[in-house]
Write a protein that holds these residues in place. Structure first.
Motif, short mmCIF file in Angstrom:
data_model
loop_
_atom_site.label_atom_id
_atom_site.label_comp_id
_atom_site.label_asym_id
_atom_site.label_seq_id
_atom_site.Cartn_x
_atom_site.Cartn_y
_atom_site.Cartn_z
N TRP A 570 3.64 2.01 1.89
CA TRP A 570 4.08 1.19 0.75
C TRP A 570 4.94 0.02 1.19
O TRP A 570 4.88 -1.05 0.59
CB TRP A 570 4.82 2.07 -0.26
CG TRP A 570 3.97 3.21 -0.74
CD1 TRP A 570 2.62 3.20 -0.95
CD2 TRP A 570 4.39 4.54 -1.02
NE1 TRP A 570 2.18 4.43 -1.36
CE2 TRP A 570 3.24 5.28 -1.43
CE3 TRP A 570 5.63 5.19 -1.01
CZ2 TRP A 570 3.31 6.63 -1.79
CZ3 TRP A 570 5.70 6.53 -1.36
CH2 TRP A 570 4.54 7.24 -1.75
N ALA A 571 5.74 0.22 2.24
CA ALA A 571 6.60 -0.87 2.73
C ALA A 571 5.75 -2.04 3.23
O ALA A 571 6.10 -3.21 3.03
CB ALA A 571 7.52 -0.35 3.84
N LYS A 572 4.63 -1.76 3.87
CA LYS A 572 3.78 -2.80 4.44
C LYS A 572 2.80 -3.41 3.42
O LYS A 572 2.23 -4.46 3.67
CB LYS A 572 2.98 -2.23 5.62
CG LYS A 572 3.81 -1.79 6.81
CD LYS A 572 2.95 -1.32 7.96
CE LYS A 572 2.18 -0.06 7.61
NZ LYS A 572 1.43 0.50 8.76
N ASN A 573 2.62 -2.72 2.31
CA ASN A 573 1.51 -3.09 1.43
C ASN A 573 1.70 -4.45 0.77
O ASN A 573 0.72 -5.14 0.48
CB ASN A 573 1.32 -2.02 0.35
CG ASN A 573 0.01 -2.19 -0.39
OD1 ASN A 573 -1.06 -2.16 0.21
ND2 ASN A 573 0.09 -2.39 -1.70
N HIS A 574 2.95 -4.85 0.52
CA HIS A 574 3.14 -6.12 -0.19
C HIS A 574 2.66 -7.30 0.64
O HIS A 574 2.19 -8.30 0.06
CB HIS A 574 4.61 -6.31 -0.58
CG HIS A 574 4.82 -7.48 -1.49
ND1 HIS A 574 4.18 -7.62 -2.69
CD2 HIS A 574 5.60 -8.60 -1.35
CE1 HIS A 574 4.56 -8.74 -3.27
NE2 HIS A 574 5.41 -9.36 -2.47
N SER A 593 4.33 -4.64 -6.87
CA SER A 593 4.05 -4.58 -5.44
C SER A 593 5.30 -4.89 -4.61
O SER A 593 5.62 -4.17 -3.65
CB SER A 593 2.94 -5.58 -5.09
OG SER A 593 2.69 -5.60 -3.71
N SER A 597 7.57 -2.15 -2.30
CA SER A 597 7.74 -2.41 -0.87
C SER A 597 9.22 -2.38 -0.49
O SER A 597 9.61 -1.74 0.50
CB SER A 597 7.13 -3.77 -0.51
OG SER A 597 7.38 -4.09 0.84
#
Length: 650
Positions: A570-574, A593, A597
């Motif tokens: 989730w941290a990388k998804n943005h 988003s 993140s």
């Protein structure tokens, strides 16, 4: 799924090879021939085995088939049908014995579910299964009025119902938003009140026959006297408001247009209509709705009030009872028994009626609500309260809905509780999304209605449901594949991986709060939005809840790494989300988003014991509160688990 009544292993193994054949011993094997053909296709497709015989083989004394099916009679498709079966799998023989062909069909579905494999072969494990349903009525109601669903949608859902041993299809054909069946007696019904979206009588016959082959009864519903806007659009003279004109309703909710129960022309209309329509549905039961009539047009009509006084009808409820009794008499002449939502239950309604309980416990009712009240008063009854899957609640909640509970009933009262129905109201679903709203949760409810009462292990159910979920694609259910169809539509066919990550932790708003008041969406609004791609029981949300629970209890490095893995995703998804070319639909998800993140990054710092500033802490609290709010008609269902993780890390 459903779990059988009794199952014993024998440590043998029936190997699937090209020589597998199936024989049928029983009268009029039409249903079984269809079921065996389907069984062999699905078996071959799952295993990759090139079978020499793709259909049932003739019964022969010279050559006994490895799989032998026998039954005594064809089911009549009535509530008294016997759906039990005995299944024995040995190393060189499979025997399936049932009293009826429908019982044998149920056993074939169990046999197919047994298929397993190692690295070199597919096989059926040796078992002896004795099985029978707990309830005789295990239904699915599909509303085709609010949104029309073509026959291919109905057929694939009938196939899915049969795969989990459901046996009643309740077809909600009329409501304020549309009249969905051709009438040659009153053609204005389908010409003026359907927007051209209706089933011809030949299509109705086709569906009834298709369902019959699967061992499924079809119960039509024509909702009266309320929910009548579509009918009155075609024939306004039947309404309770003098000289009114009506238009098909485009919003959702409860509306005022109501048939006039004091007008004899209404009964002539209904008798003529039902006389035309009833023969299309061989089942002995006919659903007349009867729910949610607030009687506002009755109150405003002085002639109706005068009629009530003259006939000693003190309330609108009494007036509706008068109407329902007239309907029961009409249906009785057509050899039909009346089914209605629980509002119809009054002292004068004949005991031949089935009370369909959609309300739970409330003031004035005994423990167990209208279901138990109806059974104690002598009515056959079915339950839908707790099985309203359009409320978008977790499968666990539905699975734990016990129709009878621990309420003491006499054997006769228990027998009157026939079973239950899943209800799929379609205000917010189209043919693109309906499968994802029905399945896979309905498979768990099917188990509640088939399996013994004590089968309640949630973890075991969820493990099996994960398999059933993707097996439903085998019978044509589109709930998995259409999610990506919607996400590609949202993104204009860009890489949808970032949207998939978000959708796996978001769920549509629950209990009708997505369309509160019924006026956010019309029947022709877009239903290809992010909320339509999201499902109940979001898979990564369930996973995160479990890993957070495991970690906060054990604080082990193994469980810590599980938490970190999800947080890193989730941290990388943005960053991936930002690479997408934006459009107005995606712009609504920007805040979701970004904040997901940032909160994930903060929790990673916390779990890895990195230094956290006061500003970081303040941002985290603000962002977490933001994530607790609805976004684009969805909720981020991991927000509370993120907060729980933070509290455990303090």
């Amino acid at each position: 799924m459903p779990w059988p009544k009794s199952i014993q292993e024998n440590n043998q193994r029936f190997i699937i090879n090209e020589n597998l054949t199936v024989s049928i011993d029983g009268e009029d094997p039409k249903r079984l021939q269809h079921a065996v053909t389907s069984f062999l296709r699905r078996l071959s497709n799952r295993s990759g085995v090139f079978l020499s015989h793709g259909f049932a083989v003739p019964l022969s004394d010279e050559e006994q088939a490895p799989i032998q099916i026998s039954y005594q009679k064809s089911a009549e498709l009535i509530i008294e049908d016997d759906e039990s079966y005995q299944l024995d799998v040995e190393s060189n023989k499979v025997r399936l014995v049932a009293h009826t062909d429908v019982g044998a069909i149920r056993g074939l579905e169990t046999l197919l579910q047994l298929l397993t494999n190692n690295d070199s072969e597919y096989y059926l494990p040796g078992v002896s299964i004795s099985d029978a349903p707990r309830f005789v009525w295990r239904g699915l109601m599909i509303d085709v009025s609010r949104h029309f669903h073509p026959i291919d949608v109905i057929k694939r859902n009938l196939d899915a119902m049969a795969s989990v041993k459901m046996n009643v299809f309740h077809w909600h054909l009329t409501d304020d938003q549309g009249f969905r069946i051709e009438s040659k007696t009153y053609p204005k019904l389908h010409k003026l009140a359907s927007d051209g979206l209706y089933y011809t009588q030949e299509q109705i016959k086709e569906i009834v026959e298709y369902a019959s082959i699967l061992g499924i009864r079809v119960i039509p519903e024509f909702d009266v006297p309320g929910h009548a806007t579509a009918i009155l659009t075609a024939y306004p003279e039947l309404g309770s408001k003098p000289r009114a004109t009506y238009k098909i309703e485009r919003f959702s909710g409860v509306f005022d247009p109501t048939l006039d129960p004091t007008n004899e022309a209404v009964y002539v209309f209904l008798e003529n209509l039902f006389t035309e329509i009833a023969p299309l549905f061989p089942d002995s039961y006919f659903h007349i709705g009867g729910d949610e009539n607030e009687g506002k047009h009755w109150d405003a009509n002085e002639d109706i009030q005068k009629f009530k006084r003259e006939h000693n009808l003190a309330t609108n409820h009494d007036l509706q009872t008068y109407f329902n009794i007239r309907l029961e008499q009409i249906l009785n002449k057509l050899d039909k028994k009346l089914v209605g939502w629980d509002e119809i239950m009054t002292p004068n309604i004949p005991k031949t009626a089935i009370i369909h309980s959609w309300r739970g416990e409330h003031e004035g009712l005994p423990k167990g609500g209208t279901l138990i009240e109806a059974a104690k008063k002598g009515y056959n009854t079915i339950l839908s309260n707790g099985f309203y899957i359009d409320r978008m609640e977790s499968v666990v909640k539905h699975y734990l809905t016990e129709p009878i509970g621990n309420i003491e009933l006499t054997p006769e009262e228990r027998k009157r509780i026939l079973g239950g129905e899943v209800t799929m109201w379609s205000e917010l679903v189209t043919p693109l999304t309906i499968d994802s709203r029905i399945w896979p949760r309905t498979a768990a409810i099917a188990e509640r209605l088939w399996s013994p009462k004590e089968v309640t292990d949630i973890d075991n159910m969820l493990k099996r449901l994960e398999v059933i979920n993707y097996r439903l694609e085998e019978v044509g259910i589109t709930h998995i594949r259409n999610k990506n169809v919607i996400l590609r539509n949202l993104s204009n066919n860009q890489d949808i991986s970032a949207l998939e990550v978000l959708s796996n932790v978001c769920e549509p708003l629950k209990i009708y709060s997505r369309n509160e008041g019924g006026t956010e969406y019309k029947t022709f609004s877009p239903f290809t939005l992010f909320a339509d791609a999201c499902n109940v029981d979001a898979k990564d949300a369930l996973k995160f809840k479990q890993v957070v629970k495991n970690y906060t209890i054990s604080l082990s490095e193994e469980h810590k790494s599980d938490v970190i893995s999800l947080l890193e995703t989730w941290a990388k998804n943005h960053k991936a989300f930002q690479k997408m070319d934006k459009n107005p639909k995606l712009a609504l998800l920007e805040s979701l988003s970004y904040n997901l993140s940032e909160v994930s990054k903060f929790l990673l710092k916390s779990i890895q014991n990195e230094k956290i500033s006061k500003k970081d802490m303040q941002n985290f609290k603000t962002q977490l509160e933001t994530l607790k709010q609805p976004f684009a008609d969805v909720e981020l269902v991991i927000a509370n688990d993120m907060e729980n993780l933070f509290e455990a890390l303090k």
